[in-house]
Scaffold this active site. Structure first.
Site, PDB file in Angstrom:
ATOM      1  N   GLU A  78       8.196   3.058   0.176  1.00 47.21           N
ATOM      2  CA  GLU A  78       8.617   3.883  -0.954  1.00 47.21           C
ATOM      3  C   GLU A  78       9.606   4.903  -0.403  1.00 47.21           C
ATOM      4  O   GLU A  78       9.217   5.893   0.212  1.00 47.21           O
ATOM      5  CB  GLU A  78       7.404   4.568  -1.595  1.00 47.21           C
ATOM      6  CG  GLU A  78       7.724   5.245  -2.901  1.00 47.21           C
ATOM      7  CD  GLU A  78       7.418   6.735  -2.915  1.00 47.21           C
ATOM      8  OE1 GLU A  78       7.560   7.352  -3.981  1.00 47.21           O
ATOM      9  OE2 GLU A  78       7.055   7.283  -1.860  1.00 47.21           O
ATOM     10  N   ASP A 117       3.519   5.230   1.228  1.00 44.84           N
ATOM     11  CA  ASP A 117       3.946   6.307   0.339  1.00 44.84           C
ATOM     12  C   ASP A 117       4.785   7.342   1.090  1.00 44.84           C
ATOM     13  O   ASP A 117       4.561   7.610   2.271  1.00 44.84           O
ATOM     14  CB  ASP A 117       2.714   6.995  -0.256  1.00 44.84           C
ATOM     15  CG  ASP A 117       3.077   8.236  -1.048  1.00 44.84           C
ATOM     16  OD1 ASP A 117       3.704   8.080  -2.107  1.00 44.84           O
ATOM     17  OD2 ASP A 117       2.770   9.349  -0.590  1.00 44.84           O
TER      18      ASP A 117
END
Length: 669
Positions: free
Chosen positions: A382, A328
């Site tokens: 990401e 993330d």
């Protein structure tokens, strides 16, 4: 390093930045040698086996890294939460480590405990940084570490799992909100109720969010406090292991949404001020706090922090048998600005000295470590800026991720749905957007993830239909708005999923057009779970249109998976006409034809394709998927010869393509 790296050979536009690229590559090589010496990164990343609480043949051993501490006590149920001399840790000479050895009877499975840490000028209770089990008291809401040493620990039935992910079809999910009931769902409920749905729908991988322990449920798992502890809201560590083991037995890979981009600011539950040192784990000065996320930024330049994070990767792989990670917030890690307010318009923006080389080095080493521990592991970044080399192999000069998220695609769909009339949708633009990527980097394409489903945003189905979903989503009662939404929802998904060069992702429920938004319990909504759940009864109800969308998604996923390694085949444009709003392309033996025109259907619309017999294998206009059934899909289609194209072995395939529909045909051998 005189040799030109492959990522530069593959993209000559990177040549002016060769020094920066080779410098980053060499930095990772040098740091690996510094950390591991003559051993491997995997040998180095074993902090979880040393720090924290461990049961041994002689009893218990506990260790903690706290260089700023002056004294540390273990306090808990076993000593009435008092600072007993018997539970005082000793400082290890010439290090910032503390340790204590205790007899077997000193504590038992299930006991709650914390650290009482003293430093110059203060003291405080802390949860151990390496705690593998953290629970919250239902009444006081206080978090504590818990001794986890069950008499019969879970044993994996499937010792070795080899993911069959060619292509990778990801079902993104959240354990807590995966049930229909207005509550926090559990690992066991997910295993029993959701895994069978995922397998039936055809997906071959689940990506689980919010696994690492986080104090605030509403953070969606992104404000992590205890990095080695699976969230106890959903059940026990053994129940998570059973979930993963069961998924493996069903053929599903399991990857984890790992958060190493930042940490929660909490001091009592987290690492925010662990031993009176606010920067033990985090950057100094202005770089310590993330300006947009109200969180703290790791200092990737500290070897002890690298040890902590790399060990964390290895821990989840070995202890729980995760098959990899979706990292993330990678953009936030890469840049001093966290990517905020930057446009990233040219290559100069990636090599202008505004990048955090420490974070780049960490990500590179993390990928190398993960694939050392498990060569079959899957890593996904990401990342929104488009940093070159992110998903290129390390030996080529890249950072080593297997995939990067194609974050441009959902942004594009939102933009055209919001800003353009149906008559202005241009197939050439759509095709470019879903195929625009670096040739040497694999991507995960998606129409929408959990981000587009949160309060303040809208899912595709809600942008298309909005309130009419409440009144006109019963079969036979659809109005024009619902019919348009159902048609475009399928077409958008088919165009996105069928053009992948790596994998495809869907957030749970979005495949059937889950209504409304995600809103976790909070003060502003009266701590309600109404919108923090998935309403499976809607897709299970044969009288509602949700079933159309769910059935189509399953048929689409199964079709894509039926062509082994379809993601590696060329996407060859056959035709586009922005005036007609028609697009056609082929992959291997499949031909995909889209008519985005909202009002015009076309008869005998011709395309030049390899000669042969073609059968319809998927049609968005099929009545089974909520279409009108204007075409007879049982009729085979034969190409028509044209002398002009005989040498190319191409002939005309002429089709009837209804307005606002897409069809997939397969060439017969």
């Amino acid at each position: 390093m005189d040799e030109v790296l492959n990522i530069i050979k593959n993209d000559p536009w990177l040549a002016p930045y060769q020094d920066a690229i080779t410098g980053r590559h060499q930095h990772a090589i040098d740091k690996e040698k510094e950390l591991a010496g003559k051993k491997t990164l995997s040998d180095f990343a074993t902090g979880h086996l040393y720090f924290g609480l461990h049961h041994t043949d002689k009893g218990w051993t506990f260790r903690e890294w706290a260089p700023n501490a002056t004294a540390i006590y273990l306090i808990g149920d076993f000593n009435d939460w008092t600072e007993s001399p018997k539970f005082k840790l000793k400082k290890v000479k010439n290090s910032g480590n503390w340790e204590i050895n205790l007899p077997e009877k000193a504590m038992k499975h299930g006991d709650l405990y914390k650290l009482k840490v003293y430093w110059e000028g203060g003291c405080g209770e802390r949860i151990p940084a390496w705690a593998t089990r953290v629970v919250q008291d239902d009444n006081t809401k206080i978090f504590s570490a818990q001794v986890w040493n069950p008499s019969k620990p879970y044993k994996f039935k499937k010792k070795v799992f080899t993911p069959n992910v060619s292509p990778l079809m990801i079902y993104e999910c959240h354990i807590g909100m995966a049930q229909d009931a207005e509550k926090v769902g559990t690992y066991n409920e997910f295993r029993e109720n959701i895994l069978p749905r995922v397998v039936k729908d055809g997906y071959n991988c689940i990506q689980i969010m919010a696994i690492q322990e986080h104090p605030y449920y509403g953070s969606f798992g992104y404000h992590v406090s205890s990095f080695f502890a699976p969230s106890s809201r959903f059940g026990t560590p053994d129940e998570l292991k059973q979930l993963i083991d069961t998924a493996h037995q069903m053929g599903l890979a399991v990857i984890m949404d790992i958060v190493h981009s930042h940490a929660v600011k909490n001091e009592v539950e987290g690492l925010g001020n662990f031993a009176g040192d606010p920067c033990q784990y985090f950057y100094q000065g202005d770089r310590r706090e993330h300006p947009a996320w109200d969180s703290l930024c790791f200092d990737y330049g500290k070897n002890e922090v690298l040890h902590f994070l790399l060990s964390n990767c290895k821990y989840w792989l070995e202890e729980f048998h995760f098959d990899g990670f979706r990292f993330d917030g990678v953009t936030s890690m890469l840049y001093y600005s966290h990517g905020l307010g930057e446009a990233f318009c040219s290559y100069e923006d990636y090599f202008n000295g505004h990048q955090d080389d420490n974070a780049i080095c960490y990500l590179t080493l993390a990928n190398k470590l993960i694939h050392q521990v498990n060569p079959r592991a899957i890593t996904i970044a990401e990342e929104v800026s488009g940093m070159p080399g992110l998903a290129a192999p390390f030996d080529d000069g890249g950072y080593g991720f297997d995939y990067r998220m194609a974050m441009n695609i959902p942004d594009y769909w939102i933009k055209i749905i919001k800003e353009r009339k149906d008559e202005d949708w241009k197939p050439s633009s759509m095709f470019w957007e879903v195929t625009n990527r670096r040739k040497d980097e694999k991507t995960i394409s998606y129409c929408e993830s959990h981000d587009q489903a949160l309060v303040g945003d809208k899912t595709i189905i809600f942008r298309l239909i909005d309130a009419d979903m409440y009144w006109h989503f019963r079969k036979g009662d659809e109005n024009g708005v619902a019919e348009r939404g159902i048609a475009l929802h399928k077409m958008i998904r088919l165009l996105t999923a069928s053009t992948i060069n790596g994998g495809y992702l869907n957030f749970m429920g979005n495949e059937f057009g889950h209504p409304e938004w995600i809103d976790f319990p909070r003060e502003g909504n009266g701590w309600s779970y109404k919108y923090a759940r998935r309403q499976w009864h809607l897709v299970d109800d044969p009288s509602l249109c949700y079933q159309y969308l769910g059935d189509f998604d399953s048929a689409m996923v199964h079709l894509i998976e039926s062509v082994k390694n379809i993601q590696k085949t060329d996407v060859i444009e056959v035709w586009h006409n922005d005036g007609d709003q028609v697009l056609a392309y082929r992959r291997k033996d499949l031909v995909f034809v889209f008519n985005f025109n909202p009002t015009r259907s076309f008869t005998d619309y011709g395309f030049l394709v390899p000669r042969g017999e073609y059968h319809v294998v998927l049609n968005t206009d099929n009545k089974a998927f909520g279409g009108f059934g204007f075409s007879d899909d049982s009729i085979p289609h034969f190409t028509c010869a044209d002398p002009l194209y005989a040498k190319d072995k191409k002939e005309w395939l002429k089709l009837y393509i209804p307005a606002r529909s897409a069809v997939v045909l397969k060439r017969q051998k």
